[in-house]
Design an enzyme around this catalytic site. Structure first.
Site, short mmCIF file in Angstrom:
data_model
loop_
_atom_site.label_atom_id
_atom_site.label_comp_id
_atom_site.label_asym_id
_atom_site.label_seq_id
_atom_site.Cartn_x
_atom_site.Cartn_y
_atom_site.Cartn_z
N LYS A 5 -22.32 9.84 -65.13
CA LYS A 5 -22.70 10.10 -66.32
C LYS A 5 -24.12 9.84 -66.71
O LYS A 5 -24.75 9.03 -65.99
CB LYS A 5 -21.72 8.84 -67.08
CG LYS A 5 -21.96 9.01 -68.66
CD LYS A 5 -20.94 7.66 -69.31
CE LYS A 5 -21.10 7.77 -70.76
NZ LYS A 5 -20.19 6.54 -71.15
N GLY A 7 -26.55 8.89 -70.13
CA GLY A 7 -26.47 8.63 -71.51
C GLY A 7 -27.96 8.52 -72.02
O GLY A 7 -28.70 8.54 -71.13
N GLU A 9 -29.52 5.73 -72.64
CA GLU A 9 -30.24 4.42 -72.11
C GLU A 9 -30.05 4.60 -70.56
O GLU A 9 -31.06 3.69 -69.87
CB GLU A 9 -29.58 3.39 -72.49
CG GLU A 9 -29.83 3.38 -73.97
CD GLU A 9 -31.40 2.69 -74.33
OE1 GLU A 9 -31.98 2.13 -73.58
OE2 GLU A 9 -31.80 3.03 -75.33
N ALA A 10 -29.30 5.06 -69.74
CA ALA A 10 -28.81 4.86 -68.58
C ALA A 10 -28.21 6.10 -67.81
O ALA A 10 -27.45 6.72 -68.49
CB ALA A 10 -27.94 3.58 -68.40
N ILE A 12 -25.47 6.60 -64.64
CA ILE A 12 -24.27 6.05 -64.27
C ILE A 12 -24.04 6.58 -62.96
O ILE A 12 -23.66 7.86 -62.87
CB ILE A 12 -22.80 5.84 -65.07
CG1 ILE A 12 -23.41 5.30 -66.43
CG2 ILE A 12 -22.06 4.76 -64.36
CD1 ILE A 12 -23.83 3.93 -66.38
N LYS A 29 -15.12 1.30 -53.78
CA LYS A 29 -16.18 1.94 -54.64
C LYS A 29 -16.89 1.12 -55.54
O LYS A 29 -16.38 0.23 -56.15
CB LYS A 29 -15.44 3.00 -55.59
CG LYS A 29 -15.04 4.18 -54.62
CD LYS A 29 -14.16 5.33 -55.46
CE LYS A 29 -13.62 6.28 -54.40
NZ LYS A 29 -12.84 7.43 -55.25
N ASP A 129 -18.54 -0.86 -78.92
CA ASP A 129 -17.96 0.80 -78.59
C ASP A 129 -16.42 0.72 -78.11
O ASP A 129 -16.37 1.23 -77.32
CB ASP A 129 -18.88 1.40 -77.50
CG ASP A 129 -18.94 2.88 -77.69
OD1 ASP A 129 -18.25 3.33 -78.61
OD2 ASP A 129 -19.08 3.51 -76.60
#
Length: 221
Positions: A5, A7, A9-10, A12, A29, A129
């Protein structure tokens, strides 16, 4: 390490414990969250903001765990690269799962959702969120994930906004049954914080909704 992912800001990544910590045979994991630099910001300001947000998220997750909220464990915080290594919650997103099960099971999970939010708010944390996309079902338990917008805030206003956002998300995603589902979310919330807290949060949500309708009328006019 796999990018799963990205986004604003970051980034992942999904990796394995042994790859990150060089421990052979341990194949658990992990999630690696890297807050990426923003070139449009002054370097010193950018580093300060990313550091503050990385520390805050790690502290929030730690405090949530202290209050028995089902959320990821933090394994490592790297403030040089603005990275958090945390537990990967392997399971099914609640968003899809809720649409495939009978109503009785849906409501049972909604009650669990309400309990987790209640524990979070009792810890003085808002998620920021709350959607069923940010909830995972693992071994019959509901886990909250993605705390990038979370903050320490114990005010009724902030808690009301938190639950109002969930209500709107449920109305959009689970529109055929959201009213009944959200009612049960609040029942689960009351099991943690009490009926008085439930009454206050319902009144606050109604107030927030009325403010929104007032702004819409003025905009249309």
């Amino acid at each position: 390490m796999e990018l799963i992912k990205q986004g604003a800001e970051a980034k992942i990544y999904l990796s394995e414990f042994q790859e990150v910590f060089k421990i052979p045979l341990l194949r658990e994991k992990v999630i690696i969250k890297h807050r990426i630099p923003k070139r449009y910001r002054i370097k010193e300001i950018d580093e300060k903001l990313r550091k503050e947000r990385t520390i805050r998220e790690a502290r929030i997750l730690h405090r949530a765990k202290e209050f028995r909220v089902n959320c990821p464990y933090v394994y490592e915080v790297n403030l040089r690269d603005m990275i958090i290594v945390m537990e990967f919650i392997e399971g099914e997103r609640l968003k899809e799962h809720l649409e495939r099960i009978p109503m009785e099971e849906r409501l049972s999970l909604c009650r669990k959702v309400g309990k987790e939010i209640g524990k979070l708010h009792r810890a003085g944390i808002i998620h920021g969120d709350l959607t069923t996309s940010n909830m995972i079902l693992r071994d019959g338990k509901v886990y909250l994930i993605d705390f990038g917008l979370a903050d320490f805030d114990s005010t009724l206003e902030a808690q009301g906004v938190d639950l109002h956002l969930l209500k709107r998300a449920m109305e959009s995603t689970h529109y055929t049954w959201f009213a009944q589902g959200f009612k049960v979310v609040l029942e689960g919330y009351a099991e943690i914080l009490g009926e008085d807290a439930r009454q206050k949060i319902e009144e606050k949500i109604a107030e927030i909704e009325s403010r929104g309708r007032y702004r819409e009328r003025n905009w249309v006019g």
